[in-house]
Motif scaffolding. Structure first.
Motif, PDB file in Angstrom:
ATOM      1  N   HIS A 111       0.834  -1.208   0.000  1.00  0.00           N
ATOM      2  CA  HIS A 111       0.000   0.000   0.000  1.00  0.00           C
ATOM      3  C   HIS A 111       0.865   1.253   0.000  1.00  0.00           C
ATOM      4  CE1 HIS A 111      -3.055   2.911   1.143  1.00  0.00           C
ATOM      5  NE2 HIS A 111      -2.300   3.242   2.178  1.00  0.00           N
ATOM      6  N   PHE A 112       1.887   1.303   0.860  1.00  0.00           N
ATOM      7  CA  PHE A 112       2.735   2.488   0.928  1.00  0.00           C
ATOM      8  C   PHE A 112       3.557   2.659  -0.350  1.00  0.00           C
ATOM      9  CE2 PHE A 112       2.343   2.341   5.686  1.00  0.00           C
ATOM     10  CZ  PHE A 112       1.655   3.539   5.774  1.00  0.00           C
ATOM     11  N   ALA A 113       3.998   1.568  -0.932  1.00  0.00           N
ATOM     12  CA  ALA A 113       4.738   1.669  -2.187  1.00  0.00           C
ATOM     13  C   ALA A 113       3.844   2.237  -3.287  1.00  0.00           C
ATOM     14  CB  ALA A 113       5.273   0.297  -2.589  1.00  0.00           C
ATOM     15  N   LYS A 114       2.614   1.771  -3.356  1.00  0.00           N
ATOM     16  CA  LYS A 114       1.679   2.282  -4.369  1.00  0.00           C
ATOM     17  C   LYS A 114       1.354   3.748  -4.104  1.00  0.00           C
ATOM     18  CE  LYS A 114      -2.721   1.257  -6.575  1.00  0.00           C
ATOM     19  NZ  LYS A 114      -3.893   0.387  -6.613  1.00  0.00           N
ATOM     20  N   ALA A 115       1.156   4.116  -2.825  1.00  0.00           N
ATOM     21  CA  ALA A 115       0.867   5.510  -2.481  1.00  0.00           C
ATOM     22  C   ALA A 115       2.040   6.413  -2.854  1.00  0.00           C
ATOM     23  CB  ALA A 115       0.537   5.639  -1.001  1.00  0.00           C
ATOM     24  N   THR A 116       3.263   5.943  -2.625  1.00  0.00           N
ATOM     25  CA  THR A 116       4.450   6.724  -2.992  1.00  0.00           C
ATOM     26  C   THR A 116       4.515   6.922  -4.496  1.00  0.00           C
ATOM     27  OG1 THR A 116       5.611   5.825  -1.082  1.00  0.00           O
ATOM     28  CG2 THR A 116       6.965   6.789  -2.812  1.00  0.00           C
ATOM     29  N   ASN A 162       3.779  10.589  -9.127  1.00  0.00           N
ATOM     30  CA  ASN A 162       3.106  10.929 -10.382  1.00  0.00           C
ATOM     31  C   ASN A 162       2.377  12.261 -10.273  1.00  0.00           C
ATOM     32  OD1 ASN A 162       3.979   8.605 -11.645  1.00  0.00           O
ATOM     33  ND2 ASN A 162       2.139   7.442 -11.166  1.00  0.00           N
ATOM     34  N   ILE A 163       1.722  12.492  -9.133  1.00  0.00           N
ATOM     35  CA  ILE A 163       1.007  13.766  -8.945  1.00  0.00           C
ATOM     36  C   ILE A 163       1.994  14.926  -8.959  1.00  0.00           C
ATOM     37  CG2 ILE A 163      -0.289  15.128  -7.254  1.00  0.00           C
ATOM     38  CD1 ILE A 163      -1.760  12.559  -6.496  1.00  0.00           C
ATOM     39  N   GLN A 164       3.135  14.773  -8.294  1.00  0.00           N
ATOM     40  CA  GLN A 164       4.132  15.840  -8.276  1.00  0.00           C
ATOM     41  C   GLN A 164       4.674  16.111  -9.675  1.00  0.00           C
ATOM     42  OE1 GLN A 164       6.972  14.386  -5.421  1.00  0.00           O
ATOM     43  NE2 GLN A 164       5.935  15.372  -3.683  1.00  0.00           N
ATOM     44  N   ARG A 165       4.941  15.052 -10.409  1.00  0.00           N
ATOM     45  CA  ARG A 165       5.454  15.212 -11.767  1.00  0.00           C
ATOM     46  C   ARG A 165       4.437  15.919 -12.638  1.00  0.00           C
ATOM     47  NH1 ARG A 165       4.347  12.422 -15.928  1.00  0.00           N
ATOM     48  NH2 ARG A 165       3.576  10.635 -14.782  1.00  0.00           N
ATOM     49  N   GLN A 166       3.168  15.526 -12.543  1.00  0.00           N
ATOM     50  CA  GLN A 166       2.125  16.162 -13.338  1.00  0.00           C
ATOM     51  C   GLN A 166       1.919  17.614 -12.924  1.00  0.00           C
ATOM     52  OE1 GLN A 166      -1.265  13.621 -12.870  1.00  0.00           O
ATOM     53  NE2 GLN A 166      -0.505  12.070 -14.299  1.00  0.00           N
ATOM     54  N   SER A 167       2.073  17.900 -11.637  1.00  0.00           N
ATOM     55  CA  SER A 167       1.951  19.280 -11.164  1.00  0.00           C
ATOM     56  C   SER A 167       3.069  20.147 -11.730  1.00  0.00           C
ATOM     57  CB  SER A 167       1.992  19.300  -9.640  1.00  0.00           C
ATOM     58  OG  SER A 167       2.048  20.609  -9.155  1.00  0.00           O
TER      59      SER A 167
END
Length: 150
Positions: A60-65, A70-75
Motif C-alpha cells: 500500500h505504501f509503495a503504491k501511495a508513494t 506521479n502527482i508531483q510530476r504532473q503538477s
C-alpha cells in the motif's frame, strides 16, 4: 487370616494405587502438552496473519508513494505549461511574475529584523519585574496591622 495374605493384599493395593496415581499424573501432564500445542498453533497462525498484513501495508505504501510521485510530476508539468503559455500569450507583467513565482512578495525585506522577545508590552512592566503583582498601599497596610511577635 494369615499374615502372609495381608502382605499380598497390601502389595496389590499399593500396586493398584500406584497405577491410579500414574494414570492421573499422565493425564494431567498430557493435558498441558495438548494445550501448549494449541497455543503454539494459534501463535503461528497470528504470526502468519501479521506477516500478511505487513506485506499488504508495504504494498500500500509503495503504491501511495508512486501515486504521489506521479502527482508531483504532473503538477510540475502543469506549472511549466502555464508559465510557457503565459510567456507567449499574456501581456500583463504582474500576472507573469505571479505565474513564474518571482513576485515582489517573495523578496524578504532586509531592514525588518526580528526584535528580542519581551515579557511585557510597550509602556508597561512585565511579569519578571520584582514588584509585579504587589501594590504599595497594601504592603504598607499589612506592615501596620500585623500583631507583635514574641
Amino acid at each position: 487370616m494369615n499374615e502372609s495374605n495381608i502382605d499380598w493384599i497390601l502389595a496389590i493395593a499399593c500396586f493398584l494405587a500406584g497405577i491410579g496415581i500414574g494414570a492421573l499424573g499422565y493425564h494431567l501432564l498430557n493435558a498441558n502438552v495438548a494445550r501448549n500445542q494449541k497455543v503454539r498453533q494459534r501463535l503461528a497462525e497470528t504470526e502468519l496473519e501479521l506477516n500478511q498484513v505487513r506485506d499488504a501495508l508495504n504494498d500500500h505504501f509503495a503504491k501511495a508513494t508512486d501515486l504521489v510521485t506521479n502527482i508531483q510530476r504532473q503538477s510540475q508539468e502543469l506549472e511549466q505549461q502555464l508559465s510557457q503559455s503565459a510567456d507567449r500569450l499574456c501581456d500583463d507583467l504582474q500576472l507573469k511574475r505571479r505565474l513564474t513565482g518571482t513576485g515582489a512578495d517573495e523578496i524578504p525585506a532586509e531592514n525588518d529584523e526580528p526584535s528580542m522577545p519581551r515579557d511585557y508590552a510597550d509602556g508597561g512592566r512585565g511579569t519578571l519585574a520584582e514588584d509585579f503583582g504587589l501594590r504599595q498601599d497594601e504592603t504598607k497596610e499589612k506592615e501596620q496591622t500585623q500583631p507583635v511577635r514574641y
